[in-house]
Structures are given as C-alpha cells and as structure tokens.
Design an enzyme around this catalytic site. Structure first.
Site, PDB file in Angstrom:
ATOM      1  N   VAL A 199      91.091 105.765  30.412  1.00  0.00           N
ATOM      2  CA  VAL A 199      90.455 106.041  29.467  1.00  0.00           C
ATOM      3  C   VAL A 199      91.167 106.954  28.661  1.00  0.00           C
ATOM      4  O   VAL A 199      91.042 107.264  27.483  1.00  0.00           O
ATOM      5  CB  VAL A 199      89.204 106.558  29.581  1.00  0.00           C
ATOM      6  CG1 VAL A 199      88.064 105.498  30.081  1.00  0.00           C
ATOM      7  CG2 VAL A 199      89.001 108.062  30.391  1.00  0.00           C
ATOM      8  N   LYS A 200      92.273 107.661  29.471  1.00  0.00           N
ATOM      9  CA  LYS A 200      93.223 108.595  28.723  1.00  0.00           C
ATOM     10  C   LYS A 200      92.546 109.480  27.806  1.00  0.00           C
ATOM     11  O   LYS A 200      93.253 109.971  26.728  1.00  0.00           O
ATOM     12  CB  LYS A 200      94.526 107.679  28.082  1.00  0.00           C
ATOM     13  CG  LYS A 200      95.398 107.046  28.989  1.00  0.00           C
ATOM     14  CD  LYS A 200      96.654 106.508  28.306  1.00  0.00           C
ATOM     15  CE  LYS A 200      97.502 105.619  29.275  1.00  0.00           C
ATOM     16  NZ  LYS A 200      96.904 104.417  29.795  1.00  0.00           N
TER      17      LYS A 200
END
Lengths: 317, 317
Positions: free
Chosen positions: B104-105
């Site tokens: 998901v960074k």
C-alpha cells in the site's frame, strides 16, 4: 482544474481548503445514534456516521470555500464501507461545485502509479465502457520514488485537466529527518536540503504543465504551515507552483506564518484546516454552539480563519 | 507474523512472494466473460473478474509459497468495488494460510498514519465493537515523512504482532533521483546516499521490535532486485531486517543478482514476482498452457522461480 480552483478562490476571497478528516470522536452523538440505529455498531454504521457528519459540514460551508480535502486514511480505517463513504463524500462535494483534493499521498513505480492515477483522477477501461473510480480533482503524491512515480499522474492530469500536489516539506515535527538532510549539489558546489531538490523537481515538472491561461501549473506542492521560513524559500524556487499548506490551526501554524507562502497578488497558496474546522464545536471558543449545531460552529470557524489569513496577507503585502 | 513468515519460508523452501497485481489485460477471456455476464461491463464486473482470476492463481500455488503481496493500486483503479475485491483476496489468502503483505506504500503525519495502520493492520473501534478494515499481516510504508509517519505503524504492529516493510531503495529506474543523493554525514565526515540513511533508520526502529524468538525484527525493508550492489550494502547495514525484494523477472532482476540480499543461512529476504507469475501464460515459455489453464502456467512459473533463486543461493553461499 487549477484554473477553476483559482477562480473559486477569487470568488470566495478565501484561499482555504477544509480537510474532511472525520474521526469517530468528532462525530456528534445524535449522528452516531441515528447511524447505529440503522446499521448497528458496524463498519457500515461508522461509514454512515462519518458521511452524515461530512454532509452537515459541507452544507454549512460550501458557499464560503473553494475546495475540500478528504484524507483517505480516515476512510480506509473503516475498510470497504469507509471507502464507499469517501466516494460518496467526493461525489457530494462535486454536486456542491467544490474542488476536491484527495489527500491520498500515493506514489509507486511506473505501472502502479498509473493505476493509482487512473483510479483517483482518470477513467478505467472495463470492456467497452470506462469509469471513474474515485474521481477527485487533485491528489497528493509522494516523491520518494522519483519521476517514474510522478509522471503517470502528470499524464492522466494532462488528459483529464486535473492536477497534483507533490509532498515537498511536510508539516509534521519529524519531517526534517529526511527532508532537511543536506545534499551535495555539485553543479553549484553547495549543500542544499532535500526539500529544495524536490521543490526544483516540482518546478521542472510544472514547466510543461501550464494550462492555456494563467500563471500556475497544475503540478503543485505541499509545504507545511509549521515551516514558514522554508515556505519563503520554496515560494521563490517554484514560482509557478500552487502551494497546498497543511498544518494551520491544530498543528500550530498561524495566519502570520502564512504570508510567505503567497505571491504579492494574494494568490499561489491554499491553506488547509481539518480538525480546527470540522471539530470546531469541541473547542472552548465555539462550545456555545453545542453538538447539535456542530456545522454552524464549523461555519463560524471558517469565517474566523478567512479573517485571520486575509488580514495577515494585507499586513505583509 | 515475521516468525510465521520465516517458518513458512523454511517449510516451502521458497523465499518467494507472489504479487497479486491483477490488470484486466492479464485476465483470461473466459473469466471476463463470466464476470461481465453476471455484473455487466461495470466496476463490479471488473472487480469480480480480478477476484476470480486471483482465486485461480492462489488455489494453484498456495502450497508452494509462504506469502502473497496484493498491490493496492491495481484494486483502487476499480474504485469501491475494486477495494472490495482487495479485501476478498486478503481474506481468501488467509483462509489458505498465506501471509499477506499489503503493498500500500502508505505514510502520513502521525494521527493520519495511525488511521492507515489501524485500517490495514489493526482494529478500529465502532461504539462498543471493534473491526478489522483490511487485515493484512504486513504493509509497505513510505519513509518520506520521517519517524512520525512510521511510529504509528510500529505501535499497531506491536499490539497485533504484525509487521511493515519500509521503502529504502525501490526497484524502478528513477529511484536514484532522490534515494541515491549524497547526504552529508557530519558524524562520520563522509557523504552517504539517502537510501543508507533510511536503511540505518530501519535498523534502529527494528532494534526495539524483535519478536520473542528469532533474529529478525518485524520492521523490514524494501530493496529492489534491480540494485544488487546496494542490496549488499543494505544487507550489512540492517542485519536484523527482513528484506522484501521487488523487481525480479519482468523488471529485470535475475536469480544471480539476489544472493547478496540474503544472509549465509539462506534467510533474510523474500523475493516478489508479480507479472512473471500471474501472467505467465502470456509468455512464450508457458504459452502451451493456454488461457484456460492460466493458473497451471503460474504454478510452473513459481517452480521455475524457486529453482532459479535456490540455485543462485547455493552457488554463492
């Protein structure tokens, strides 16, 4: 969309964006009660509560402001029903003709950034049809991955006439751990902080992204109100970038700190306040409104914020 | 969860994570046709198609691998129905006892990072009940905002016995624009690249995050297969960090490049392949499987990848 944002700022005389960052502790009891009565104490119930909370605030302030900034995290915490409330909020704000800045801080390698750009700003192809996933007008983008991560957003912005704000100097206390590090600039034989390097990249990306009319590109920057000195430097480094300024109010930034983020004509920046507006009724100054009239308290807080910022701009410029 | 990941790597003899990054162009016609027949050419139809596509692959490879890594962007592009397919994929992988790394960074200022951490790794309170939003076991985190942005994830990891992988040196061609910049290190009177500074932070965060047993903290790092030399340096700088290695296969990383990411005991890293596995049937080498048996092609590609990595590890160590 940058042209629309500027025209709405001129019309409202308010370079203000309201951060729609609903947390359950901000939502008045009567709204929670109604939502839980319909959906139970579930993720769906929570999503309904934050959506109704948002709707009340948007109805109360939409004539005063040019833009809103829903923060994705506050919706993602409620899972899929939360993301549905995020989308519902975006659509409703569009109905009210507000510019919507999705504060998603996404950024990834090329093909993946493209999927984020498509999902939030563009249209995805499904068979012979195409659809908008979330349909914000602007999103915030993280620059840690370099141009590969930003270019796909720029491509979609060009097609859709939308825009982005790239994180340059964020408002939080530890932003300096990485962003203030001094980097060797061989060309100029000096050491310069990381945020200046990123600011110059924003300016360079923006050169090719000017709308047909106007002085501002659709590649903007995020610079925290809590760092006014850096704001002054970055304003000069990125003359054509609109600056999204978080950190006003609850995080400590004051009107007087903001003047340097603007150009002399009073344009060039838009200041966000989230908690200070949406949970105004919980502050002593606005507590006389009471929970039921929470949205009226938000309206009063927007008016006070406009006054604070405009008087600071008049004093300096 | 790091303990479970390591035990599963030992059991499968495969330090491999399959990236579940479905794009419509990878999905075989028969799956699209069935999904569109039920939901039309809509976002719901697309979400059904990618979910069925994922399910086929997971069924075919789940006994061979320890973990999967769904990439949020590929689901977000299909809006709210896409996020529902993301959640459905996570839940199904848990049913199959796979470790789920949510790529998901995310990363934001304190209270906002906390909401991301709660939504993806923790539980959110709704009235007197609590719920998991997306319920991954690990997520990837962007370090641009400094400790404020990472600490809320660490807090939730500690409570839930989960983990994160912090972006250090990403696999994309332009990652060096920021990550390779030389920063002045006054203490040691040398210039060092940004990725080393972030790597040291990861090592420091990890010192307080060791599980009761084992040598690896639950604060890992992302270092791209495309940068083997940097991998060697970072392996030494972060001895207790597990390294998630993207960029193998389609992005150009080969088994021989990977040896330095591992410790001598063959542990310490897990290598991701997305397109190379999930769209294997579209490669010439596996085209004889045909579209209908796409999942069998994925299984063959996992076996070949395991062989490639294990033989590279044996040659070097």
């Amino acid at each position: 969309m940058i042209t629309k944002l500027i025209s709405k700022i001129r019309k409202t005389n308010a370079p203000i964006v309201v951060g729609l960052d609903p947390m359950m502790k901000y939502v008045p009891e009567h709204i929670k009660k109604a939502a839980f009565a319909e959906y139970g104490e579930t993720l769906e119930g929570a999503a309904e509560a934050i959506w109704q909370f948002n709707k009340g605030i948007v109805d109360a302030v939409c004539d005063l402001i040019p833009a809103v900034k829903p923060q994705s995290a506050m919706y993602e915490q409620f899972g899929v029903p939360g993301m549905a409330a995020f989308k519902k909020t975006i659509d409703y704000c569009h109905e009210k003709d507000l510019v919507v800045i999705g504060d998603v801080k996404r950024g990834d390698i090329g093909s993946t950034s493209e999927a984020y750009a498509v999902g939030h700003l563009g249209k995805v192809q499904v068979g012979s049809s195409s659809y908008s996933g979330f349909d914000e007008d602007f999103v915030t983008v993280n620059p840690y991955l370099g141009s590969d991560g930003v270019n796909p957003f720029i491509k979609v912005c060009r097609e859709e006439k939308k825009g982005i704000f790239v994180l340059v100097k964020t408002s939080n206390p530890s932003s300096g751990e990485l962003q203030d590090r001094l980097v060797r600039d061989e060309k100029h034989s000096v050491d310069r902080p990381v945020y200046e390097i990123v600011g110059e990249q924003v300016a360079a990306w923006g050169n090719d992204c000017m709308p047909e009319e106007g002085e501002y590109s659709y590649i903007g920057a995020v610079v925290g109100a809590t760092y006014p000195e850096q704001g002054r430097v970055l304003r000069r480094l990125m003359p054509n970038a609109f600056i999204l300024v978080p950190g006003y109010g609850a995080q400590g930034g004051r009107g007087a700190d903001l003047a340097h983020f603007f150009h002399k004509d009073g344009l060039g920046a838009i200041v966000n306040s989230s908690r200070g507006i949406i949970a105004a009724y919980q502050q002593e100054m606005y507590s006389h409104y009471g929970e039921k009239a929470y949205a009226d308290a938000s309206r009063a807080a927007v008016l006070a914020m406009r006054e604070d910022i405009m008087s600071a701009l008049h004093q300096v410029h």
